[in-house]
Write a protein that holds these residues in place. Structure first.
Motif, PDB file in Angstrom:
ATOM      1  N   VAL A 199       0.495  -1.515   8.608  1.00  0.00           N
ATOM      2  CA  VAL A 199       0.751  -2.926   8.199  1.00  0.00           C
ATOM      3  C   VAL A 199       2.113  -2.870   7.358  1.00  0.00           C
ATOM      4  CG1 VAL A 199      -1.631  -3.670   8.755  1.00  0.00           C
ATOM      5  CG2 VAL A 199      -0.798  -3.297   6.221  1.00  0.00           C
ATOM      6  N   THR A 200       2.585  -3.750   7.007  1.00  0.00           N
ATOM      7  CA  THR A 200       3.605  -3.935   6.208  1.00  0.00           C
ATOM      8  C   THR A 200       3.438  -5.033   5.145  1.00  0.00           C
ATOM      9  OG1 THR A 200       5.453  -3.486   7.629  1.00  0.00           O
ATOM     10  CG2 THR A 200       6.027  -4.703   5.864  1.00  0.00           C
ATOM     11  N   VAL A 201       3.557  -4.608   3.666  1.00  0.00           N
ATOM     12  CA  VAL A 201       3.090  -5.329   2.627  1.00  0.00           C
ATOM     13  C   VAL A 201       4.030  -5.236   1.621  1.00  0.00           C
ATOM     14  CG1 VAL A 201       0.559  -5.008   3.157  1.00  0.00           C
ATOM     15  CG2 VAL A 201       1.958  -3.425   1.653  1.00  0.00           C
ATOM     16  N   ALA A 202       4.276  -6.101   0.631  1.00  0.00           N
ATOM     17  CA  ALA A 202       5.306  -6.047  -0.568  1.00  0.00           C
ATOM     18  C   ALA A 202       4.301  -6.186  -1.799  1.00  0.00           C
ATOM     19  CB  ALA A 202       6.053  -7.105  -0.333  1.00  0.00           C
ATOM     20  N   GLY A 203       4.911  -5.458  -2.849  1.00  0.00           N
ATOM     21  CA  GLY A 203       4.009  -5.647  -4.081  1.00  0.00           C
ATOM     22  C   GLY A 203       5.266  -6.202  -5.140  1.00  0.00           C
ATOM     23  N   TYR A 204       5.000  -6.874  -6.003  1.00  0.00           N
ATOM     24  CA  TYR A 204       5.768  -7.641  -6.882  1.00  0.00           C
ATOM     25  C   TYR A 204       5.111  -7.217  -8.595  1.00  0.00           C
ATOM     26  CZ  TYR A 204       7.435 -10.776  -3.284  1.00  0.00           C
ATOM     27  OH  TYR A 204       8.118 -11.195  -2.173  1.00  0.00           O
ATOM     28  N   ALA A 205       5.805  -6.983  -9.238  1.00  0.00           N
ATOM     29  CA  ALA A 205       5.537  -6.545 -10.714  1.00  0.00           C
ATOM     30  C   ALA A 205       6.781  -6.804 -11.634  1.00  0.00           C
ATOM     31  CB  ALA A 205       5.004  -5.186 -10.964  1.00  0.00           C
ATOM     32  N   PRO A 206       6.484  -7.218 -12.827  1.00  0.00           N
ATOM     33  CA  PRO A 206       7.379  -7.151 -13.851  1.00  0.00           C
ATOM     34  C   PRO A 206       8.590  -6.177 -13.707  1.00  0.00           C
ATOM     35  CG  PRO A 206       5.436  -7.803 -14.771  1.00  0.00           C
ATOM     36  CD  PRO A 206       5.043  -7.152 -13.540  1.00  0.00           C
ATOM     37  N   GLU A 207       9.732  -6.545 -13.838  1.00  0.00           N
ATOM     38  CA  GLU A 207      10.817  -5.591 -13.994  1.00  0.00           C
ATOM     39  C   GLU A 207      10.552  -4.405 -15.034  1.00  0.00           C
ATOM     40  OE1 GLU A 207      15.710  -5.465 -13.856  1.00  0.00           O
ATOM     41  OE2 GLU A 207      14.585  -7.304 -14.957  1.00  0.00           O
ATOM     42  N   GLY A 208      10.461  -3.395 -14.435  1.00  0.00           N
ATOM     43  CA  GLY A 208       9.949  -2.034 -15.222  1.00  0.00           C
ATOM     44  C   GLY A 208       8.795  -1.415 -15.242  1.00  0.00           C
ATOM     45  N   VAL A 209       8.063  -2.271 -14.515  1.00  0.00           N
ATOM     46  CA  VAL A 209       6.572  -1.693 -14.225  1.00  0.00           C
ATOM     47  C   VAL A 209       6.512  -1.254 -12.812  1.00  0.00           C
ATOM     48  CG1 VAL A 209       4.209  -2.459 -13.836  1.00  0.00           C
ATOM     49  CG2 VAL A 209       5.444  -3.487 -15.680  1.00  0.00           C
ATOM     50  N   ASP A 210       5.961  -0.077 -12.487  1.00  0.00           N
ATOM     51  CA  ASP A 210       5.834   0.472 -11.345  1.00  0.00           C
ATOM     52  C   ASP A 210       4.819  -0.196 -10.355  1.00  0.00           C
ATOM     53  OD1 ASP A 210       7.534   2.744 -12.370  1.00  0.00           O
ATOM     54  OD2 ASP A 210       5.954   3.832 -12.903  1.00  0.00           O
ATOM     55  N   VAL A 211       5.457  -0.176  -9.307  1.00  0.00           N
ATOM     56  CA  VAL A 211       4.725  -0.586  -7.938  1.00  0.00           C
ATOM     57  C   VAL A 211       4.823   0.741  -7.018  1.00  0.00           C
ATOM     58  CG1 VAL A 211       4.312  -2.231  -6.178  1.00  0.00           C
ATOM     59  CG2 VAL A 211       5.086  -2.924  -8.393  1.00  0.00           C
ATOM     60  N   LEU A 212       3.632   1.196  -6.621  1.00  0.00           N
ATOM     61  CA  LEU A 212       3.794   2.652  -5.929  1.00  0.00           C
ATOM     62  C   LEU A 212       2.674   2.594  -4.916  1.00  0.00           C
ATOM     63  CD1 LEU A 212       1.840   4.691  -7.390  1.00  0.00           C
ATOM     64  CD2 LEU A 212       3.569   4.338  -9.216  1.00  0.00           C
ATOM     65  N   LEU A 213       2.918   3.554  -3.809  1.00  0.00           N
ATOM     66  CA  LEU A 213       1.797   3.673  -2.835  1.00  0.00           C
ATOM     67  C   LEU A 213       1.162   5.181  -3.323  1.00  0.00           C
ATOM     68  CD1 LEU A 213       1.076   1.703  -0.498  1.00  0.00           C
ATOM     69  CD2 LEU A 213       2.467   3.404   0.894  1.00  0.00           C
ATOM     70  N   ARG A 214      -0.182   5.256  -2.877  1.00  0.00           N
ATOM     71  CA  ARG A 214      -0.479   6.591  -3.038  1.00  0.00           C
ATOM     72  C   ARG A 214      -1.865   6.637  -1.878  1.00  0.00           C
ATOM     73  NH1 ARG A 214      -4.383   5.222  -8.382  1.00  0.00           N
ATOM     74  NH2 ARG A 214      -6.020   4.217  -7.249  1.00  0.00           N
ATOM     75  N   PRO A 215      -2.108   7.750  -1.507  1.00  0.00           N
ATOM     76  CA  PRO A 215      -3.390   8.022  -0.619  1.00  0.00           C
ATOM     77  C   PRO A 215      -4.517   7.207  -0.985  1.00  0.00           C
ATOM     78  CG  PRO A 215      -2.242   9.959  -1.031  1.00  0.00           C
ATOM     79  CD  PRO A 215      -1.763   9.185  -1.762  1.00  0.00           C
ATOM     80  N   ALA A 216      -5.190   6.573  -0.345  1.00  0.00           N
ATOM     81  CA  ALA A 216      -6.402   5.726  -0.824  1.00  0.00           C
ATOM     82  C   ALA A 216      -7.240   6.683  -1.619  1.00  0.00           C
ATOM     83  CB  ALA A 216      -7.028   5.169   0.654  1.00  0.00           C
ATOM     84  N   LEU A 217      -7.723   6.108  -2.789  1.00  0.00           N
ATOM     85  CA  LEU A 217      -8.805   6.766  -3.601  1.00  0.00           C
ATOM     86  C   LEU A 217     -10.301   6.551  -2.801  1.00  0.00           C
ATOM     87  CD1 LEU A 217      -9.722   8.262  -5.977  1.00  0.00           C
ATOM     88  CD2 LEU A 217      -9.635   5.798  -7.088  1.00  0.00           C
ATOM     89  N   ILE A 218     -10.481   5.573  -2.235  1.00  0.00           N
ATOM     90  CA  ILE A 218     -11.712   5.078  -1.687  1.00  0.00           C
ATOM     91  C   ILE A 218     -11.803   5.775  -0.300  1.00  0.00           C
ATOM     92  CG2 ILE A 218     -13.308   3.320  -1.086  1.00  0.00           C
ATOM     93  CD1 ILE A 218     -12.699   3.657  -3.847  1.00  0.00           C
TER      94      ILE A 218
END
Length: 374
Positions: A355-374
């Motif tokens: 699927v395609t998603v988008a994440g928003y966070a305050p400028e300077g805060v990291d938004v990243l993708l990682r392999p699922a922990l669960i």
């Protein structure tokens, strides 16, 4: 100037050299209090630490990131066991970039603190393997990885056993980013081994420990608490003290699952946003503090809703903080495997493959993708 006729005295709370000349600098102590300080004083606190301990009031001091890094950079010159404390709930926001270069040839014990806030459904072995994998990606090769809560005496006892196993004829240096619970952990060790409670200043505020604090061990070596490295990509740096609890969970997280259609949005208060851009109807699970507001709306209305409700329904940020709060920055992802979309210092949302998603966070805060922990 520092106090003491023959040697400098240090604040037992933050480690700064005590001085009476600059109230805005680290280690300030009023002259009237200084006059009462004697060499026999076992516990002397600077004014900043006194106010923090008794009134939960924080005072800024004139220290830079370079000051913290300069202190950390000397660790590789020591013969020491390094205990690197990270926040399991916020690994990406609590890792020290380039730590493997700072520690030199010294062995490292990796401590995943705040394990008590992770849902019990997450198996400890899986978390430990994931944590070691993330550490390897950062260039660290810990001799041991320990999951624990600094609030639990049994966990502290387990950590002490590991430290004794690897310490040898060395000092033990505790290092970590601000807000990982490092000083709380050392306080727990001191209380458990000597009965002294809350010796080191602790709080939710970043940058509480200002210089090295050394606690002597019976064999002539010591436990050394180093300043928390300030990680500028942490959400905590953008919140007022009233709202810090929302990015530093103290209770077990209760995951919240949302069945979303393409074209829906989740607001994480006014701090972050998650858009389901394209894909089949899917379940998305949010792992954030239990008190954090999550609001669902349509993607087509999200921008307008954000403009109208930020600081109102979407709090934090609070109305008084809006002027200084950075704009949210959008990052889009299409993961090829089940993943976690991480908002550094706030939590994460599970994302199915394809699927395609988008994440928003305050400028300077990291938004990243990682392999699922669960």
């Amino acid at each position: 100037m520092p106090v003491g006729n023959t040697e400098t005295l240090y604040c037992i709370g933050c480690g700064a050299a005590l001085q009476t000349t600059n109230p805005q600098a680290a280690g300030y102590l009023p002259a009237a209090r200084l006059a009462k300080v004697t060499d026999e004083d076992a516990e002397v606190y600077c004014q900043r630490c006194f106010r923090l301990r008794h009134y939960n009031e924080i005072q800024p001091v004139e220290l830079t990131d370079d000051d913290f890094l300069r202190l950390l950079n000397t660790i590789g010159e020591e013969n020491a066991l390094i205990v690197n404390v990270v926040d399991i709930f916020d690994f990406n926001g609590s890792v020290i970039p380039g730590l493997h270069r700072f520690v030199g040839d010294n062995p490292v014990v990796l401590v995943g603190n705040k394990a008590d806030v992770m849902p019990r459904s997450i198996k400890r072995g899986r978390v430990r393997n994931w944590l070691e994998s993330q550490a390897h990606n950062q260039g660290l090769r810990p001799v041991s990885t320990v999951l624990m809560s600094a609030k639990k005496p049994a966990d502290i006892e387990r950590l002490l056993t590991v430290i004794d196993r690897y310490r040898g004829d060395r000092d033990v240096y505790f290092v970590g980013v601000t807000n990982t619970g490092k000083s709380t952990l050392i306080n727990g060790i001191i209380k458990q081994t000597s009965g002294v409670q809350d010796l080191i200043t602790t709080s939710r505020f970043p940058g509480t420990t200002l210089d090295r604090i050394r606690i002597a061990l019976d064999d002539g070596h010591g436990l050394v608490d180093t300043p928390g490295i300030i990680h500028r990509h942490q959400m905590a740096h953008y919140l007022s003290d009233k709202d810090l609890k929302l990015v530093a969970p103290t209770k077990e997280i209760r995951p919240k699952t949302y069945q979303l259609e393409s074209g829906q949005t989740l607001f994480l208060a006014g701090l972050a946003r998650f858009d389901f851009v394209r894909g089949h109807r899917s379940g998305f699970t949010a792992y954030v503090d239990n008190q954090l507001l999550i609001h669902r709306t349509k993607l087509e209305n999200a921008d307008d809703f954000d403009t109208r409700q930020r600081g109102a329904l979407l709090q934090p940020p609070r109305p008084d903080d809006l002027a200084d709060f950075p704009p949210l920055v959008r990052t889009e992802f299409t993961p090829k495997e089940d993943s976690d979309l991480v908002f550094a210092g706030l939590g994460w949302i599970t994302v199915p493959a394809g699927v395609t998603v988008a994440g928003y966070a305050p400028e300077g805060v990291d938004v990243l993708l990682r392999p699922a922990l669960i």
